[in-house]
Write a protein that holds these residues in place. Structure first.
Motif, PDB file in Angstrom:
ATOM      1  N   ARG A  64     -20.429 108.089 -60.238  1.00 14.03           N
ATOM      2  CA  ARG A  64     -21.654 107.339 -59.904  1.00 14.03           C
ATOM      3  C   ARG A  64     -21.631 105.846 -61.000  1.00 14.03           C
ATOM      4  N   ARG A 104     -22.367 103.410 -57.916  1.00 14.81           N
ATOM      5  CA  ARG A 104     -23.802 103.680 -57.943  1.00 14.81           C
ATOM      6  C   ARG A 104     -24.565 103.083 -56.873  1.00 14.81           C
ATOM      7  N   TYR A 121     -26.062 113.340 -54.693  1.00 11.84           N
ATOM      8  CA  TYR A 121     -25.395 111.849 -54.523  1.00 11.84           C
ATOM      9  C   TYR A 121     -25.941 111.421 -53.276  1.00 11.84           C
TER      10      TYR A 121
END
Length: 263
Positions: A174, A179, A244
């Motif tokens: 991430r 990200r 995620y």
């Protein structure tokens, strides 16, 4: 026109099919199919140089295309070389799913040869561009190429560094561009193909250049890209990757959703 370029397309397919056959033979001996990605990239770069050498368009445009297509493929090829030591999880899954059926693996490798032939058609379109009065578009095309290659290189480097840390085993990257997108490398690979749309502007085969971004988008969203990669990520990282998925854009970089927001 098609009579003139038909032999060029056939030549690309024959060379690529031969390379993929040799790659399949190596895979048969090593039981490692990851090299198919490196072969695909190498043959794509060679096709750009080949079309530039035999094309009927402006020598300046063809030379530029050979440099851009060749460098793009070389960077990606060198990046992929580091991944062929062990078989990628995606191909391990296929090997298990297909019960190591070599006829299916041979068909898979030959399908990549066909994909190379089709994906290389934007290079053919650029190689037929007579040029003249297109300096502005050429500059924009170069800028698109530079920005895309830079973004993809950064994304690949960030992911490689993350994976090199043993503490990150089983965790999802991430950091940096990851990200904002679950697949920033795919995103910049896609935008890269618009460079050839711009370089082909004015070519009698300009419409073929649109196959690059169109087919790449379809491939990434429906076939060998996102679905294939994310299925493997879910198998290897489970709930961490599901979190995620809920918070991060699948493709186009965007700000992640806040914790507790509705997916």
């Amino acid at each position: 026109m098609w009579h003139d370029v038909g032999w060029q397309i056939l030549a690309v397919w024959l060379v690529t099919a031969t390379a993929m056959t040799l790659g399949w033979a190596v895979q048969y001996r090593t039981r490692n199919a990851t090299l198919v990605d490196a072969i695909w990239t190498a043959t794509m770069g060679l096709s750009a140089v080949f079309y530039a050498a035999v094309g009927s368009g402006s020598p300046a445009v063809r030379g530029l295309m050979a440099v851009l297509g060749g460098l793009w493929a070389l960077r990606l090829f060198l990046h992929l070389l580091h991944r062929i030591r062990t078989e990628d999880g995606r191909y391990r899954y296929l090997r298990q799913h297909w019960q190591d059926n070599q006829a299916k693996f041979f068909g898979f490798f030959q399908a990549q040869a066909l994909f190379t032939t089709i994906f290389s058609l934007p290079f053919l379109a650029v190689a037929a561009n007579p040029g003249g009065g297109m300096a502005a578009l050429m500059i924009v095309g170069i800028l698109v190429w530079l920005g895309s290659l830079y973004g993809e290189s950064i994304a690949d480097r960030q992911l490689a560094r993350f994976r090199e840390d043993p503490a990150n085993r089983g965790r999802t990257c991430r950091v940096g561009l990851w990200r904002y997108s679950r697949h920033p490398n795919y995103f910049f690979e896609w935008t890269h193909w618009f460079a050839y749309v711009l370089l082909a502007w004015g070519s009698p085969l300009a419409w073929l250049a649109w196959l690059g971004p169109l087919l790449m988008l379809v491939s990434l969203y429906r076939f060998t890209g996102i679905p294939f990669t994310e299925a493997q990520a879910l198998r290897s990282r489970g709930d961490d990757y599901r979190d995620y998925q809920r918070s991060t854009s699948s493709f186009i970089p965007w700000f992640p959703k806040k914790q507790g927001s509705t997916p």
